[in-house]
Design an enzyme around this catalytic site. Structure first.
Site, PDB file in Angstrom:
ATOM      1  N   ASP A  94      63.658  16.325  61.238  1.00 42.13           N
ATOM      2  CA  ASP A  94      62.198  16.673  60.949  1.00 42.13           C
ATOM      3  C   ASP A  94      63.072  17.632  62.160  1.00 42.13           C
ATOM      4  OD1 ASP A  94      59.626  18.525  60.641  1.00 42.13           O
ATOM      5  OD2 ASP A  94      58.878  16.251  60.403  1.00 42.13           O
ATOM      6  N   THR A  98      60.110  23.099  57.459  1.00 42.58           N
ATOM      7  CA  THR A  98      59.076  24.026  56.726  1.00 42.58           C
ATOM      8  C   THR A  98      60.135  24.802  56.689  1.00 42.58           C
ATOM      9  OG1 THR A  98      58.323  24.546  58.894  1.00 42.58           O
ATOM     10  CG2 THR A  98      56.356  23.072  57.314  1.00 42.58           C
ATOM     11  N   ARG A 148      55.402  29.981  53.461  1.00 40.42           N
ATOM     12  CA  ARG A 148      55.060  28.533  53.387  1.00 40.42           C
ATOM     13  C   ARG A 148      55.363  27.614  52.784  1.00 40.42           C
ATOM     14  NH1 ARG A 148      50.322  28.056  57.047  1.00 40.42           N
ATOM     15  NH2 ARG A 148      50.181  25.959  56.521  1.00 40.42           N
ATOM     16  N   TYR A 192      56.587  28.092  35.380  1.00 41.73           N
ATOM     17  CA  TYR A 192      56.492  26.924  35.159  1.00 41.73           C
ATOM     18  C   TYR A 192      57.942  25.835  34.926  1.00 41.73           C
ATOM     19  CZ  TYR A 192      52.333  24.276  35.816  1.00 41.73           C
ATOM     20  OH  TYR A 192      51.362  23.255  36.687  1.00 41.73           O
ATOM     21  N   LYS A 242      58.066  28.660  60.350  1.00 43.02           N
ATOM     22  CA  LYS A 242      57.926  28.522  61.649  1.00 43.02           C
ATOM     23  C   LYS A 242      58.433  29.332  61.975  1.00 43.02           C
ATOM     24  CE  LYS A 242      55.022  23.949  61.359  1.00 43.02           C
ATOM     25  NZ  LYS A 242      55.285  22.780  60.068  1.00 43.02           N
ATOM     26  N   GLU A 255      59.287  22.758  35.910  1.00 43.58           N
ATOM     27  CA  GLU A 255      60.173  21.196  36.214  1.00 43.58           C
ATOM     28  C   GLU A 255      61.578  20.701  35.625  1.00 43.58           C
ATOM     29  OE1 GLU A 255      56.636  22.087  34.622  1.00 43.58           O
ATOM     30  OE2 GLU A 255      55.422  20.534  35.619  1.00 43.58           O
TER      31      GLU A 255
HETATM   32  N1  DSN Z   1      50.560  22.192  61.767  1.00 49.18           N
HETATM   33  C1  DSN Z   1      51.838  22.223  62.495  1.00 49.18           C
HETATM   34  C2  DSN Z   1      52.652  22.381  63.472  1.00 49.18           C
HETATM   35  O1  DSN Z   1      50.604  23.101  64.537  1.00 49.18           O
HETATM   36  O2  DSN Z   1      52.869  21.800  64.179  1.00 49.18           O
HETATM   37  C3  DSN Z   1      52.687  20.780  62.254  1.00 49.18           C
HETATM   38  O3  DSN Z   1      52.396  20.844  60.655  1.00 49.18           O
END
Ligand code: DSN
Length: 414
Positions: free
Chosen positions: A199, A225, A234, A53, A228, A55
């Site tokens: 974003d 994120t 994640r 932990y 991707k 914080e």
């Molecule tokens: N779920 C993601 C996507 O497939 O683009 C975006 O949050």
């Protein structure tokens, strides 16, 4: 996969994980937001850092025992700043949605207005869509794409900005196949005195790999994120200008989140090290080459692609002229081992739960080494399945071809 410690404790879940690994090995994964994290990223994610932990931030924590974790988080932050050329990075957001919410918390007051891309035109839920916190606590006016071009309509963006004087302009998308002109967004934001949030969740790996322009020089805040096209665990990150660093850090913790997921932070650091290599630049180039080869193949079969093609990792097919719905097409593809998602297309007359399109992405198949020649075969298979969604012979023939191809290109990490 060999037996794991999970087998001894929970054979049911162990078997399901093994089943999912087999699925990931055995199919062509075209969901545009998915990828294959490397074995190194997966190992960091599954490390003992999950037990900690922390914080706070490095050097300013609320609990003891941070000697190691502080170093991990500093390394991840430094690597993010170096890779993207950012003044400041926060690597604690649990994923993209909390990263966006933290950006709003840092830049806006409840009730303030944002100008963002509408979900049915390719934007994201967390960009002010009514059913989300972003649309509950903030107001949103939304821009979209031109009906003829399928591209962001900057005349509309500028007109809406001048009319509504938003406090924040949000750009970035989850189903937009073209280069996003961040400089144009910045110009409009400057003109109306708005902050700019970009974003880049979908395209972070393409930006890092130098095949998509970076928003970092022109944006107040960049959210992403990490799993991707960036191919990490994640997770989420925020990059920002120096003047927003304190507000962004305060918004993530204590504003929105509790303890950071230190195992994820470590895995983000590993992914950022991978993304800084020449091999990753080659990967990013190949992702785009593959998407464009797939687009060409599909156009050759008479498919209608939103905006006519792609500049990035994804394409959006409008299936109206093929007489099948997005759900029907996605189901026919999946039955043959090609996995994608049904997706609304701009100006879609159908309902979001059974829309007119499918979205395809090449990030994951490129990670397993598929190239442009494979994309041409893939286009042929998709065409055959969409032309005869209920034909079992077609399904079995394509499934056999998919099995051959996946056997030749082992999936990394699984
Ligand atoms: N779920 C993601 C996507 O497939 O683009 C975006 O949050």
């Amino acid at each position: 996969m060999d037996a794991t410690p999970i087998d001894a404790v929970d054979p049911e879940i162990a078997a399901l994980i093994r089943q999912e690994a087999a699925r990931q090995r055995g199919c062509l994964r075209l969901i545009a937001s998915e990828n294959y994290a490397s074995a190194a990223v997966l190992a960091a994610t599954g490390s003992c850092l999950t037990n900690k932990y922390s914080e706070g931030y490095p050097g300013r924590r609320y609990y003891g025992g941070q000697a190691v974790v502080d170093q991990v988080e500093r390394i991840a932050r430094d690597r993010a700043c170096a890779l993207f050329g950012a003044d400041h990075a926060n690597v604690q957001p649990y994923s993209g949605s909390p990263a966006n919410l933290a950006a709003y918390l840092a830049l806006l007051q409840p009730g303030d207005l944002m100008l963002s891309m509408s979900l049915p035109h390719g934007g994201h839920l967390t960009h002010g869509w009514k059913v989300t916190a972003s649309g509950t606590y903030y107001r949103a006016v939304q821009y979209g794409v031109g009906e003829e071009t399928g591209r962001i309509d900057f005349d509309q963006v500028a007109a809406l900005a001048r009319e509504h004087r938003p406090k924040l302009i949000v750009c970035g998308a989850s189903a937009y196949p073209r280069i996003i002109d961040f400089a144009r967004f910045a110009e409009i934001a400057r003109e109306v005195g708005a902050y700019l949030l970009c974003d880049i969740a979908h395209i972070a790996g393409l930006v890092a790999g130098g095949v998509h322009p970076s928003p970092v020089p022109v944006a107040d805040v960049v959210s992403t994120t990490t799993h991707k096209t960036l191919r990490g665990p994640r997770g989420g990150m925020l990059l920002c200008k120096k003047e927003h660093a304190k507000a962004i850090d305060r918004a993530v913790f204590p504003g929105l989140q509790g303890g950071p997921h230190d195992h994820t932070t470590a895995a983000i650091a590993v992914a950022l090290a991978e993304a800084a290599t020449p091999a990753f630049r080659d990967y990013a180039r190949a992702v785009v080459d593959n998407a464009q080869a797939l687009a060409e193949g599909l156009l050759g079969h008479g498919f209608d692609l939103v905006s006519g093609g792609t500049d990035n990792h994804l394409l959006l097919i409008d299936l109206t002229n093929k007489g099948v719905s997005g759900k029907q097409a996605a189901a026919a593809l999946e039955a043959a081992g090609i996995v994608c998602n049904a997706n609304s297309v701009p100006f879609d007359p159908r309902k979001p739960f059974d829309p007119s399109g499918v979205r395809l992405g090449t990030a994951a198949v490129t990670s397993r080494g598929l190239g442009t020649a494979d994309m041409r075969h893939l286009a042929d298979w998709i065409a055959a399945l969409v032309a005869a969604p209920d034909d079992e012979a077609v399904r079995d023939r394509v499934a056999a071809d998919v099995a051959d191809l996946t056997a030749k290109h082992p999936a990394p990490g699984v």
